[in-house]
Motif scaffolding. Structure first.
Motif, short mmCIF file in Angstrom:
data_model
loop_
_atom_site.label_atom_id
_atom_site.label_comp_id
_atom_site.label_asym_id
_atom_site.label_seq_id
_atom_site.Cartn_x
_atom_site.Cartn_y
_atom_site.Cartn_z
N UNK A 1 43.34 30.64 34.19
CA UNK A 1 41.95 30.46 33.78
C UNK A 1 41.39 29.21 34.43
N UNK A 2 40.22 29.36 35.06
CA UNK A 2 39.51 28.26 35.71
C UNK A 2 40.42 27.46 36.66
N UNK A 3 41.25 28.15 37.42
CA UNK A 3 42.11 27.49 38.41
C UNK A 3 43.34 26.83 37.83
N UNK A 4 43.59 27.02 36.56
CA UNK A 4 44.76 26.43 35.93
C UNK A 4 46.04 27.13 36.35
N UNK A 5 47.17 26.66 35.86
CA UNK A 5 48.45 27.26 36.24
C UNK A 5 48.58 28.69 35.70
N UNK A 6 49.26 29.51 36.46
CA UNK A 6 49.51 30.89 36.04
C UNK A 6 50.50 30.88 34.88
N UNK A 7 50.16 31.63 33.83
CA UNK A 7 51.03 31.73 32.67
C UNK A 7 51.33 33.19 32.40
N UNK A 8 52.54 33.46 31.99
CA UNK A 8 52.93 34.84 31.68
C UNK A 8 52.14 35.34 30.48
N UNK A 9 51.67 36.58 30.58
CA UNK A 9 51.01 37.24 29.47
C UNK A 9 52.05 38.16 28.87
N UNK A 10 52.36 37.96 27.61
CA UNK A 10 53.42 38.75 27.00
C UNK A 10 53.19 38.90 25.53
N UNK B 1 45.72 42.26 41.95
CA UNK B 1 45.09 40.97 41.66
C UNK B 1 43.72 41.28 41.06
N UNK B 2 43.55 40.99 39.78
CA UNK B 2 42.34 41.31 39.02
C UNK B 2 41.66 39.98 38.72
N UNK B 3 40.51 39.72 39.33
CA UNK B 3 39.85 38.43 39.17
C UNK B 3 38.45 38.60 38.58
N UNK B 4 38.26 38.05 37.39
CA UNK B 4 36.94 37.96 36.79
C UNK B 4 36.29 36.74 37.42
N UNK B 5 35.11 36.94 37.99
CA UNK B 5 34.41 35.85 38.67
C UNK B 5 33.34 35.23 37.77
N UNK B 6 32.60 36.08 37.05
CA UNK B 6 31.55 35.60 36.16
C UNK B 6 31.75 36.20 34.78
N UNK B 7 31.57 35.50 33.74
CA UNK B 7 31.04 34.15 33.63
C UNK B 7 32.09 33.06 33.77
N UNK B 8 33.37 33.40 33.68
CA UNK B 8 34.47 32.44 33.77
C UNK B 8 35.48 32.96 34.78
N UNK B 9 36.06 32.07 35.56
CA UNK B 9 37.06 32.46 36.55
C UNK B 9 38.41 32.70 35.86
N UNK B 10 38.81 33.98 35.80
CA UNK B 10 40.09 34.36 35.21
C UNK B 10 40.81 35.24 36.22
N UNK B 11 42.05 34.89 36.54
CA UNK B 11 42.82 35.67 37.51
C UNK B 11 44.07 36.23 36.85
#
Length: 194
Positions: A95-104, A73-83
């Protein structure tokens, strides 16, 4: 600078000397051959510095990573929340608490699409030889090490020049050099168990 024999100044001098010894302590520890490392689980802080050829100022982000068997679980906290959730066969992003989307294949970031990201983050450097030509190793027996990874896949090679990993008992820094001149430097803090 005043009286260095004063008790308070002696205490400060001893404290500074003690911090210097603590900071230097890792250099006395024998480093581990990166190809014999076992995957570490736990949590660590990271700092990413992305330098884009088109911008003078680098983009700096900080975050926290949690490594578990079979998952990062790799979470960027600053400057934008990206998980990012990274497993051996899949990467999802929120991104910013939005739905998880596949990266492909549709991802704009070729490094995220590349094979071997899970192995890179979990420290399975021997497995990275499937995806990259790996050179380097310990500078001397028991010394710090540096690996250079060049993609074997020609499609990925159009986007990515090299990945450099350096460390001692574990990876401490990663430098990703992209073919377009951009780079990403990742500094990884000490692993906290738990």
């Amino acid at each position: 600078m005043g009286n260095t024999t004063h008790p308070a100044r002696k205490a400060v001098a001893l404290a500074v000397a003690g911090l210097t010894l603590v900071a230097a302590a890792p250099s006395f520890a024998a480093c581990v051959d990166p190809f014999k490392l076992k995957a570490e689980t736990g949590t660590f802080d990271f700092k990413q510095t992305r330098r884009l050829a088109s911008m003078k100022t680098p983009l700096v982000s900080t975050g926290i990573a949690n490594v578990k068997p079979g998952r990062v679980d790799w979470r960027v906290v600053k400057p934008v929340d990206v998980r990012l959730v990274i497993t051996p066969g899949k990467i999802t992003q929120s991104v910013q608490g939005g739905p998880a989307q596949a990266v492909g294949p549709a991802s704009a970031d070729p490094f995220l699409r590349s094979s071997g990201m899970f192995e890179l983050l979990t420290g399975d450097y021997a497995a990275l030889r499937r995806y990259y030509t790996v050179t380097g190793g310990p500078a001397s027996p028991g010394g710090a090490w540096k690996l250079s990874l060049k993609p074997k896949d020609t499609t990925l090679g159009r986007f990515l020049n090299t990945i450099e990993i350096s460390g001692c008992a574990r990876a401490e820094a990663v430098m990703i050099k992209q073919a377009n001149g951009d780079s990403i430097a990742i500094e990884m803090g000490a692993v906290r168990k738990g």
